[in-house]
Write an enzyme that holds these catalytic residues in place. Structure first.
Site, PDB file in Angstrom:
ATOM      1  N   THR A 180       0.522  -1.216   0.432  1.00  0.00           N
ATOM      2  CA  THR A 180      -0.201  -0.202  -0.077  1.00  0.00           C
ATOM      3  C   THR A 180       0.870   1.878   0.261  1.00  0.00           C
ATOM      4  OG1 THR A 180      -1.885  -1.476   1.269  1.00  0.00           O
ATOM      5  CG2 THR A 180      -2.019   1.203   1.581  1.00  0.00           C
ATOM      6  N   SER A 209       1.196  -7.201  -0.710  1.00  0.00           N
ATOM      7  CA  SER A 209       1.338  -8.794   0.041  1.00  0.00           C
ATOM      8  C   SER A 209       1.283  -9.641   0.242  1.00  0.00           C
ATOM      9  CB  SER A 209       2.898  -7.600   1.088  1.00  0.00           C
ATOM     10  OG  SER A 209       1.792  -7.984   1.948  1.00  0.00           O
ATOM     11  N   THR A 266       1.453  -4.381   4.706  1.00  0.00           N
ATOM     12  CA  THR A 266       1.180  -4.219   5.538  1.00  0.00           C
ATOM     13  C   THR A 266       0.835  -6.026   6.236  1.00  0.00           C
ATOM     14  OG1 THR A 266      -0.881  -3.551   5.438  1.00  0.00           O
ATOM     15  CG2 THR A 266       0.902  -1.983   6.130  1.00  0.00           C
ATOM     16  N   ASP A 267      -0.052  -6.354   4.920  1.00  0.00           N
ATOM     17  CA  ASP A 267      -0.680  -7.874   5.257  1.00  0.00           C
ATOM     18  C   ASP A 267       0.035  -8.977   5.500  1.00  0.00           C
ATOM     19  OD1 ASP A 267      -2.759  -6.633   4.244  1.00  0.00           O
ATOM     20  OD2 ASP A 267      -3.174  -7.074   2.545  1.00  0.00           O
TER      21      ASP A 267
HETATM   22  N1  ASP Z   1      -2.549  -5.578   0.691  1.00  0.00           N
HETATM   23  C1  ASP Z   1      -1.880  -4.695   1.197  1.00  0.00           C
HETATM   24  C2  ASP Z   1      -0.883  -5.088   1.115  1.00  0.00           C
HETATM   25  O1  ASP Z   1      -0.225  -5.948   2.294  1.00  0.00           O
HETATM   26  C3  ASP Z   1      -2.083  -3.737   2.674  1.00  0.00           C
HETATM   27  C4  ASP Z   1      -1.458  -3.008   2.966  1.00  0.00           C
HETATM   28  O2  ASP Z   1      -0.022  -2.742   2.457  1.00  0.00           O
HETATM   29  O3  ASP Z   1      -1.345  -2.343   3.458  1.00  0.00           O
HETATM   30  O4  ASP Z   1       0.536  -4.724  -0.117  1.00  0.00           O
END
Ligand code: ASP
Length: 319
Positions: free
Chosen positions: A16, A65, A98-99
């Protein structure tokens, strides 16, 4: 290894932090992994100056991710290892979604002799948000790399510094999305200054070089799944996985490592058939306390997803 250089290498993997949405106010309807890492760094006022002009960007991957896989992990481990061995390099920043951030952090913790800082950072809001959190997180990550004595694999987000072992994503939306449970954060970054609550993580035991070579060169990683024990659990899922050739199972157990009797019967059959079974707990804090007579080993405090990473690496090493 003595830290002599001042180069800080920022390895981009997507997420993200590199995401964009069509409308600036849209914090959930965006596409992750759109902006290149060099562009991300260039967009943060004062970042290059904070690093004394020594920031170098390198794109290792460009993914959401949630789709992290062993190919990206192998590439990332190799790039980290190469840069950490370079005396000119002071430390690394890795931009990541973050995932699965905590899984990558644990993977790197097991793989790298990180006598220098390896700081993963991220964002909960895309780069196009009205108030993106990525730029501050990048500034904070660079401040941590430069902090005297910093070493080991860490996560920096929302002004907090977390160690790789305990950090987990605890909220799907809030900017302050990570915590380290009972262990708490290692410290905080405030106006570019790091205030430690605990000591920097000590370089921990990693696999020996032969094992690490084996892991990074293996293209076919063992199949390890996480199964959850819950009310109404059955044996069918595990029996099907074993029929399909699963090599390891991590159980997200209830409470202190307890398992529904129907699932437990299937897990015993799996273990007797040669499948490695490890118990973790689905409780977000604390860890399974082993007791005499346990039939399945516990994860030594690792969460289910990190225990999965550890089991994959163990199977690779043993294979
Ligand atoms: N779906 C995103 C990822 O993990 C979520 C994020 O980065 O906050 O790449």
């Amino acid at each position: 290894m003595q830290v002599s250089g001042k180069k800080i290498v920022v390895l981009g993997t997507g997420g993200t932090i590199a995401g964009t949405s069509a409308q600036a106010g849209d914090n959930i309807g965006y596409t992750a992994a759109q902006v290149g890492v060099a562009q991300l760094l260039a967009a943060v006022p004062g970042l290059q100056a904070l690093a004394g002009g020594a920031l170098v960007a390198e794109q290792v991957a460009q993914i959401d991710s949630k789709d992290m896989d062993d190919g990206v992990w192998r590439a990332l481990a190799l790039r980290c290892r190469q840069h950490l061995n370079d005396p000119e390099v002071r430390g690394l920043v890795i931009t990541h979604g973050t995932d699965t951030l905590e899984e990558t952090a644990w993977f790197l913790q097991e793989m790298l002799e990180a006598h220098k800082p390896v700081v993963l950072t991220c964002a909960m809001r895309p780069a196009t948000a009205l108030t993106p959190d990525g730029p501050q997180n990048l500034l904070d990550a660079v401040a941590v790399v430069q902090a005297p004595g910093a070493a080991g694999v860490m996560v920096v987000a929302a002004g907090e510094v977390h160690g790789a072992r305990y950090v987990q994503k605890a909220h799907p939306y809030r900017v302050h999305a990570f915590h380290s449970g009972d262990a708490g954060p290692l410290g905080w970054v405030e106006e570019g200054r790091v205030r430690l609550a605990q000591n920097w993580p000590l370089p921990q035991d990693v696999y020996d070089l032969v094992a690490i070579e084996k892991i990074v060169s293996a293209t076919d990683w063992p199949w390890v799944e996480v199964v959850v024990s819950h009310a109404g659990a059955t044996s069918r899922g595990v029996d099907a996985l074993v029929r399909d050739g699963v090599q390891g199972l991590v159980v997200a157990c209830t409470g202190n490592g307890t398992i529904h009797h129907a699932l437990e019967a299937a897990l015993l059959r799996a273990q007797n058939a040669g499948v490695r079974v490890v118990r973790s707990t689905r409780c977000p804090e604390g860890q399974v306390l082993p007791k005499p007579g346990d039939v399945f080993p516990d994860s030594q405090g690792l969460s289910p997803v990190k225990a999965r990473v550890a089991l994959v690496l163990d199977l690779l090493r043993a294979g």
